[in-house]
Design a protein around this motif. Sequence first.
Motif, PDB file in Angstrom:
ATOM      1  N   SER A  44      29.660  22.056   0.215  1.00  0.00           N
ATOM      2  CA  SER A  44      29.003  22.419   1.485  1.00  0.00           C
ATOM      3  C   SER A  44      29.402  23.818   1.922  1.00  0.00           C
ATOM      4  O   SER A  44      28.571  24.581   2.415  1.00  0.00           O
ATOM      5  CB  SER A  44      29.371  21.425   2.592  1.00  0.00           C
ATOM      6  OG  SER A  44      28.808  20.174   2.319  1.00  0.00           O
ATOM      7  N   ASP A 171      21.754  20.148   1.244  1.00  0.00           N
ATOM      8  CA  ASP A 171      23.117  19.616   1.244  1.00  0.00           C
ATOM      9  C   ASP A 171      23.099  18.111   1.485  1.00  0.00           C
ATOM     10  O   ASP A 171      23.028  17.649   2.620  1.00  0.00           O
ATOM     11  CB  ASP A 171      23.976  20.314   2.305  1.00  0.00           C
ATOM     12  CG  ASP A 171      25.461  20.024   2.098  1.00  0.00           C
ATOM     13  OD1 ASP A 171      25.796  19.248   1.180  1.00  0.00           O
ATOM     14  OD2 ASP A 171      26.288  20.579   2.857  1.00  0.00           O
ATOM     15  N   GLU A 172      23.138  17.358   0.402  1.00  0.00           N
ATOM     16  CA  GLU A 172      23.109  15.894   0.471  1.00  0.00           C
ATOM     17  C   GLU A 172      21.987  15.391   1.373  1.00  0.00           C
ATOM     18  O   GLU A 172      22.193  14.554   2.254  1.00  0.00           O
ATOM     19  CB  GLU A 172      24.464  15.351   0.939  1.00  0.00           C
ATOM     20  CG  GLU A 172      25.581  15.719  -0.028  1.00  0.00           C
ATOM     21  CD  GLU A 172      26.851  14.923   0.217  1.00  0.00           C
ATOM     22  OE1 GLU A 172      26.755  13.817   0.771  1.00  0.00           O
ATOM     23  OE2 GLU A 172      27.923  15.411  -0.163  1.00  0.00           O
TER      24      GLU A 172
HETATM   25 MG    MG Z   1      29.612  18.398   1.636  1.00  0.00          MG
END
Ligand code: MG
Length: 253
Positions: A44, A171-172
């Motif tokens: 991240s 991001d995810e």
């Molecule tokens: Mg992360």
Amino acid sequence: MSYKIEVSGLRKSFGALTVLRDINVAVEPGQVVALIGPSGSGKSTLLRCLNLLVMPDGGKIRIGDDSFAFGDSSKMPGTKEQARFRSNTGMVFQHFNLFPHMTVVQNVMEGPVSVKGMAKAKAEELARKLLAKVGLSDKAEVFPNRLSGGQKQRVAIARALAMEPEVMLFDEATSALDPELVGEVLGVMRNLAAEGMTMIIVTHEIGFAREVADRVLFMRDGVIVEEGPAREVIGAPKQEATRAFLSHFHNRG
Ligand code: MG
Ligand code: ADP
């Protein structure tokens, strides 16, 4: 070959904790890169550095024609330069962060109108086109609290695309979704990839990464430990750390 994204010598610490150590990444135009690795490895933070949500301590980032060098000797980018740089990248997070008091179409129009000064009529036309692209034309007039998680995430993707970024960072994006809603969001991401969007995707969907990504980067403790063609890294990892990480997943295709 001129890369779309070029990161060199990128470093970031939070106090005594070094989170990124000398990260080097180059992504060709239209390439899809999956970034995988254990929790806390710095994935991240790397994406956030590309979007300047986190200011790196050192190194260089170039996205398209726009580049910045970070560190003591270089002048930190000003607010205006940061905003321009940031508009090159569309970011989609695990949580959707839609504006609850705005309808879906207003959410998608907001960026172009308030950041780029686009005329409202033109922004609305763009927003409706993008909502059609993510399969949500019929939800344009509703408020976000009426949407499922998968629909919200598709609106978030349309909202990021509305800024007409050169690259998309995920991001995810599917991690917070109920399992039955993951597919519709991955489908939108797959279509974007097929259209030639340059993307970096942090994901735990290893099967998706293997299928859609051109390249996979495996990161651990702030270092890219292994990288290569998706099928090779996921199907036949060379590093022990990559093998150990992938052994937690059963659906590697
Ligand atoms: Mg992360
Ligand atoms: P990942 O996305 O791979 O799980 P992160 O980039 O979120 O990893 O985090 C990497 C490390 O940096 C973790 O140890 C995390 O706690 C730490 N970290 C991330 N952001 C901050 C911050 N703003 N302040 C302090 N520590 C942070």
